[in-house]
Design an enzyme around this catalytic site. Structure first.
Site, mmCIF file in Angstrom:
data_model
loop_
_atom_site.group_PDB
_atom_site.id
_atom_site.type_symbol
_atom_site.label_atom_id
_atom_site.label_comp_id
_atom_site.label_asym_id
_atom_site.label_seq_id
_atom_site.Cartn_x
_atom_site.Cartn_y
_atom_site.Cartn_z
ATOM 1 N N SER A 142 0.847 -1.195 0.000
ATOM 2 C CA SER A 142 0.000 0.000 0.000
ATOM 3 C C SER A 142 0.878 1.239 0.000
ATOM 4 O O SER A 142 1.991 1.218 0.541
ATOM 5 C CB SER A 142 -0.882 0.018 1.251
ATOM 6 O OG SER A 142 -1.475 1.287 1.416
ATOM 7 N N THR A 195 -13.051 -0.520 -2.376
ATOM 8 C CA THR A 195 -13.307 -1.966 -2.331
ATOM 9 C C THR A 195 -14.216 -2.224 -1.120
ATOM 10 O O THR A 195 -14.560 -1.292 -0.390
ATOM 11 C CB THR A 195 -12.012 -2.791 -2.140
ATOM 12 O OG1 THR A 195 -11.462 -2.489 -0.850
ATOM 13 C CG2 THR A 195 -10.980 -2.503 -3.214
ATOM 14 N N ALA A 202 3.062 0.335 9.065
ATOM 15 C CA ALA A 202 4.190 -0.494 9.476
ATOM 16 C C ALA A 202 4.106 -1.874 8.845
ATOM 17 O O ALA A 202 5.112 -2.431 8.379
ATOM 18 C CB ALA A 202 4.231 -0.617 10.992
ATOM 19 N N SER A 203 2.903 -2.433 8.795
ATOM 20 C CA SER A 203 2.765 -3.775 8.220
ATOM 21 C C SER A 203 3.100 -3.764 6.731
ATOM 22 O O SER A 203 3.696 -4.699 6.211
ATOM 23 C CB SER A 203 1.349 -4.319 8.450
ATOM 24 O OG SER A 203 0.414 -3.730 7.571
ATOM 25 N N LYS A 204 2.727 -2.696 6.052
ATOM 26 C CA LYS A 204 3.004 -2.622 4.611
ATOM 27 C C LYS A 204 4.477 -2.313 4.367
ATOM 28 O O LYS A 204 5.063 -2.784 3.390
ATOM 29 C CB LYS A 204 2.092 -1.587 3.953
ATOM 30 C CG LYS A 204 0.607 -1.973 3.995
ATOM 31 C CD LYS A 204 0.342 -3.339 3.370
ATOM 32 C CE LYS A 204 -1.134 -3.645 3.185
ATOM 33 N NZ LYS A 204 -1.383 -4.950 2.538
ATOM 34 N N TYR A 247 -0.981 -0.035 10.356
ATOM 35 C CA TYR A 247 -1.199 -0.516 8.994
ATOM 36 C C TYR A 247 0.014 -0.184 8.124
ATOM 37 O O TYR A 247 0.526 -1.038 7.387
ATOM 38 C CB TYR A 247 -2.481 0.112 8.438
ATOM 39 C CG TYR A 247 -2.824 -0.307 7.033
ATOM 40 C CD1 TYR A 247 -3.294 -1.593 6.763
ATOM 41 C CD2 TYR A 247 -2.701 0.587 5.975
ATOM 42 C CE1 TYR A 247 -3.621 -1.976 5.474
ATOM 43 C CE2 TYR A 247 -3.028 0.208 4.674
ATOM 44 C CZ TYR A 247 -3.491 -1.063 4.433
ATOM 45 O OH TYR A 247 -3.817 -1.438 3.154
#
Lengths: 245, 254
Positions: free
Chosen positions: B139, B186, B154-156, B152
């Site tokens: 992302s 989405t 950090a995860s990407k 979020y």
């Protein structure tokens, strides 16, 4: 009025390969300094009779825009996609910088593209037909190497130019760069005769040696609707060189 | 003789669904997700639905992912040639009130489940050296900051870096890349898109206008094909110009 894809530097290297890749589905305007080689590339393309040639030295900037505008009028065409593959390369060391050569390199690698894009974005000349610009940059804009500063600067300039142009021309026109790592073409053929050089290239590219077709594949993608939401990007095609540096 | 498959996680909705529909005509797919009904509906919406296999799995739990995938491949006599990790969850977390349990869950789905899946896929005894490409749906949140998005993001960011080193480790047999979409409507963000202010914000910050899941699927199709055979370790941004654009409000603040 027919719409064309304009490819500079089309007589050799990546430009020629891009031309051959796109020829089956598009009408091309092939530009290069070398008329003879340009004609040979045209004849090597699918339906050669469809395509047009523009012989032009892009190291001289004067009159580029006017010449292109005149050509579009004379041939009754517009440009939908522009691929700037014209480029020159040269080693320069700081202690012996030759400004004349640096200027020539910037003229071909960047300024000629700016001059070409001017008429292409003028409504009276190109009738709003332009949809994408793809500039062939280089991984050298991201990696340092001795003697490469002038070339690297010209390609770094191309990347940054694309970035702002992408914002200026959205949403009608998408602007992206392709950054290849070293691939054997006419420009560096002499290096590829040296086994040590080839071995060092193999060692620094996890996916092995690249081919001009790899660049053409990415250019085809960027100059198509499949990339319709991609703009302002640097697409690196380098066999893993950058990831492993 | 085993058949080659493209494994798509998160295939029951969003990008994963769109990727499945785009790739179905030319390939056999393993569609992974946690909703039986939704997954079956996606399979039926694909070309030649009988060709494709379902893998019902909740990726918030990591235990047994590798073993489960291994036995699925053995049972179906399948090998995985391309892996597309589209499973992902988002949760807005403010620093002052971070809940570690939901952080772990988010990382499990977005990052760790992919590692557990890749392990058997690169084991010769399980996947027989069939793997050619891995494509992560990352992302632009890994590049653009936003309040409440730190976890979020950090995860990407973790996904991008995972992809970078895996690209080197698995070359030349396997190419590994990440796709970084901008904000695309989405199932994941329908509530946001119901808010006219949010829609206006997205419009104002994406110079090419609204994106579609198909735009992401187009890039994934390219990256999982031989047309990108010399591209690895890259982050491909599909964001309508969002990342290169300084929004007017940022300019006004200067």
């Amino acid at each position: 009025m027919e719409t064309c894809t304009l490819i500079t530097g089309a007589a050799s290297g990546f430009g020629r390969c891009v031309a051959q890749r796109l020829a089956p589905t598009r009408k091309l305007l092939l530009a290069d300094i070398n008329a003879e080689k340009l004609e040979a590339v045209k004849n090597s393309c699918a339906s050669p009779e469809k395509h047009l040639l523009w012989t032009r030295d892009l190291s001289r900037l004067d009159g580029i825009g006017e010449e292109l505008a005149g050509l579009l009028t004379a041939k009754n065409i517009t440009i939908e996609h522009f691929i700037h593959s014209a480029g020159i390369f040269g080693i320069q060391f700081a202690r012996a910088n030759e400004m004349e050569f640096v200027t020539k390199m910037f003229n071909v690698n960047l300024f000629s593209a700016i001059e070409i894009i001017r008429p292409l974005t003028q409504k009276r000349t190109n009738k709003g037909a332009l949809r994408s610009i793809t500039l062939i940059s280089s991984l050298n804009s991201r990696l340092g190497a001795k003697g490469y500063y002038a070339y690297a600067a010209s390609k770094g300039a191309v990347n940054a130019y694309a970035l702002s142009l992408a914002v200026e021309l959205a949403p009608a026109v998408r602007v992206n760069c392709v950054l290849p790592s070293i691939i054997e073409t006419e420009i560096n053929q002499e290096h590829f005769t040296d086994p040590n050089f080839i071995a060092s290239i193999k060692a620094s590219h996890p996916l092995g040696l690249g081919r001009p077709e790899d660049i053409a594949d990415t250019v085809e993608f960027l100059a198509s609707d499949r990339a319709r939401w991609i703009t302002g990007q640097e697409i690196v095609v380098d066999g893993g060189r950058f990831a492993s540096k | 003789m085993s058949e080659n498959y493209t494994l798509i996680t998160g295939a029951s909705s969003g990008f994963g669904k769109s990727i499945a529909q785009k790739l179905a005509p030319g390939r056999r797919l393993i569609l992974a997700g946690r909703s039986d009904q939704k997954l079956e509906a996606v399979r039926k919406s694909c070309e030649a639905p009988e060709k494709h296999i379902l893998w019902l799995r909740d990726f918030t739990r990591l235990d047994g992912i590798g073993a489960e995938l291994t036995s699925l491949l053995a049972e179906k006599n399948a090998v995985v040639e391309n892996f597309v990790h589209s499973a992902g969850i988002i949760s807005i977390q403010y620093a002052r009130a971070i809940e570690m349990a939901s952080v772990t869950q988010l990382f499990n789905v977005n990052v760790f489940s992919a590692m557990e899946i890749i392990k058997p896929l690169v084991q010769k005894k399980v996947n027989h050296g069939a793997l050619r490409s891995i494509t992560f749906i990352s992302s632009i949140a890994a590049r653009v900051g936003a309040s409440g998005y730190s976890v979020y993001s950090a995860s990407k960011g973790a996904v991008n870096s995972l992809s970078l080193s895996l690209a080197v480790e698995l070359a030349p047999a396997v190419r590994v890349n990440a796709v970084l979409p901008g904000i695309v409507g989405t199932e994941m963000n329908t509530t946001h898109f119901a808010n006219p202010e949010f829609v206006e914000f997205v419009k104002a910050t994406h110079p090419l206008g609204f994106g579609k899941p198909e735009d992401v699927a187009d890039a994934v199709e390219f990256l999982t094909s031989d047309r990108s055979r010399w591209i690895t370790g890259q982050e491909i941004v599909v964001d309508g110009g969002r990342c290169v654009f300084a929004p007017p409000r940022a300019v006004a603040a200067n």
